[in-house]
Motif scaffolding. Structure first.
Motif, PDB file in Angstrom:
ATOM      1  N   SER A  59       0.834  -1.168   0.085  1.00  0.00           N
ATOM      2  CA  SER A  59       0.044  -0.093   0.150  1.00  0.00           C
ATOM      3  C   SER A  59       0.768   1.253   0.106  1.00  0.00           C
ATOM      4  O   SER A  59       0.791   2.029   1.054  1.00  0.00           O
ATOM      5  N   PRO A  60       1.674   1.548  -1.005  1.00  0.00           N
ATOM      6  CA  PRO A  60       2.868   2.656  -1.130  1.00  0.00           C
ATOM      7  C   PRO A  60       1.954   3.995  -1.240  1.00  0.00           C
ATOM      8  O   PRO A  60       0.939   4.094  -1.804  1.00  0.00           O
ATOM      9  N   ASN A  61       2.771   5.119  -0.933  1.00  0.00           N
ATOM     10  CA  ASN A  61       2.222   6.283  -1.364  1.00  0.00           C
ATOM     11  C   ASN A  61       2.738   6.666  -2.588  1.00  0.00           C
ATOM     12  O   ASN A  61       1.926   7.491  -3.469  1.00  0.00           O
ATOM     13  N   LEU A  62       3.773   6.171  -3.209  1.00  0.00           N
ATOM     14  CA  LEU A  62       4.412   6.369  -4.667  1.00  0.00           C
ATOM     15  C   LEU A  62       4.683   5.041  -5.199  1.00  0.00           C
ATOM     16  O   LEU A  62       5.444   4.293  -4.662  1.00  0.00           O
ATOM     17  N   ALA A  77      -1.849   0.410  -8.835  1.00  0.00           N
ATOM     18  CA  ALA A  77      -1.225   1.406  -7.838  1.00  0.00           C
ATOM     19  C   ALA A  77      -2.245   2.550  -7.746  1.00  0.00           C
ATOM     20  O   ALA A  77      -2.231   2.974  -6.543  1.00  0.00           O
ATOM     21  N   ALA A  82      -2.100   5.394  -4.394  1.00  0.00           N
ATOM     22  CA  ALA A  82      -0.568   5.613  -4.578  1.00  0.00           C
ATOM     23  C   ALA A  82      -0.552   6.822  -5.846  1.00  0.00           C
ATOM     24  O   ALA A  82      -1.312   6.797  -6.698  1.00  0.00           O
ATOM     25  N   THR A 337       4.917   7.608   5.636  1.00  0.00           N
ATOM     26  CA  THR A 337       5.073   7.340   4.370  1.00  0.00           C
ATOM     27  C   THR A 337       5.658   6.192   4.309  1.00  0.00           C
ATOM     28  O   THR A 337       6.860   5.610   4.923  1.00  0.00           O
TER      29      THR A 337
END
Length: 338
Positions: A59-62, A77, A82, A337
């Motif tokens: 579950s990334p931000n970028l 994504a 993201a 983050t």
């Protein structure tokens, strides 16, 4: 390599972030990556199920797709919340990133080519960007890590070199063949001949993919593998460079370092032609005799100054710095983050 350079810069800017790489388990550098690594049985681009599962778990931000990624991966994504960045490096890849099935899911698109090495986007591509309210891809040029004068000085001591008093010879990654002969061997032969004719010190970087043992030579410094930071540092401190017409050509031009270049792979002749048209490089054939002839021209004051003057006309860009600033503008990082 480019993704590692970007990751390192992001970690310096935001020390608390967690960085993940998705890599093919079969690649030689799989266990050398200094960040969290998730493995695929194939190229990540071809393993959408695994990539999408990892994106959902992390579950990334970028998410940065570096000249890779399927439309379904972009969508996944984006669906997880993201920001999505895409890096292309030539017309075909850029066009792929501007297709409708990727464009809607892309927040920012960087092109690792300068303006003079890539065609302007088409009218239809501009229409699509307007329809989706997206910014045009940003031409940044090559991505590399700069070093301090102190770092360069220590590196020169390590290799017993004097600033502005040696030439760098490099034919790329080391595995390219020219008429059945390793390009790295051709460049090594050229370095030997150039040294015999001029007495100027030469350092030959053979490349990670060079398949043979390095030659032993008391006159020529021979290196197989080197970090990007050290490679760029040696270029900066050199008098000039004799290189292939790959990314290193663009790096030399960005660094305003006079160079001779020859094409050693099918994608390089056009790049060399475009740079030559701007009078930013002395072009050679991938033959020892041609490389030596042009290298001798390169060290004459008139030729050298002409190249430097033309390079100075190109807008200076620090691609790595621009990427970091663009990411900062996408959102504000905090302790949560990923």
């Amino acid at each position: 390599m480019r993704s590692l350079i970007i990751a390192k810069a992001l970690k310096i800017r935001w020390p608390n972030i967690s960085i993940h790489f998705i890599l093919n388990k079969q690649v030689s550098y799989f266990n050398d990556c200094p960040y969290i690594v998730h493995g695929c049985q194939n190229s990540p681009t071809k393993d959408t199920a695994t990539v999408n599962r990892i994106i959902e778990q992390v579950s990334p931000n970028l998410v940065i797709f570096d000249a890779s990624g399927r439309a379904a991966q972009f969508k996944k994504a984006k669906a997880t919340g993201a920001k999505v960045a895409f890096i292309s490096q030539h017309n075909k890849k850029r066009s792929r990133g501007l297709k409708l099935n990727r464009l809607a899911s892309t927040d920012i698109h960087w092109v690792a080519q300068p303006d003079y090495c890539i065609k302007p986007i088409s009218l239809w591509q501009r229409v699509k960007l307007a329809l989706f309210n997206k910014k045009a891809p940003k031409n940044l040029g090559p991505v590399f890590e700069l070093s301090s004068d102190e770092y360069q000085a220590k590196l020169l001591v390590r290799y017993d070199l004097v600033r502005e008093n040696y030439l760098v010879f490099n034919a790329g990654s080391g595995g390219h063949l020219v008429s059945g002969k390793l390009a790295a061997d051709i460049y090594y032969q050229a370095a030997q001949e150039f040294y015999l004719q001029t007495g100027i010190q030469c350092i030959v970087i053979f490349g990670d993919n060079y398949p043979k043992e390095l030659p032993e030579n008391n006159d020529i410094i021979c290196i197989k593998s080197i970090t990007n930071k050290d490679f760029i540092s040696l270029i900066i401190a050199a008098q000039a460079c004799v290189i292939s017409a790959g990314d290193t050509l663009l790096q030399c031009i960005t660094l305003h370092k006079p160079c001779v270049a020859a094409p050693v792979s099918p994608d390089q002749p056009m790049r060399l032609k475009l740079c030559q048209a701007k009078r930013l490089v002395l072009a050679a054939a991938p033959l020892s005799e041609s490389l030596v002839l042009q290298a001798k021209r390169l060290i004459t004051q008139n030729e050298r100054q002409a190249l430097l003057n033309n390079m100075a006309k190109q807008a200076p860009l620090n691609a790595l710095e621009l990427i970091v600033e663009d990411i900062a503008s996408l959102f504000t990082f905090d302790q949560k983050t990923q």
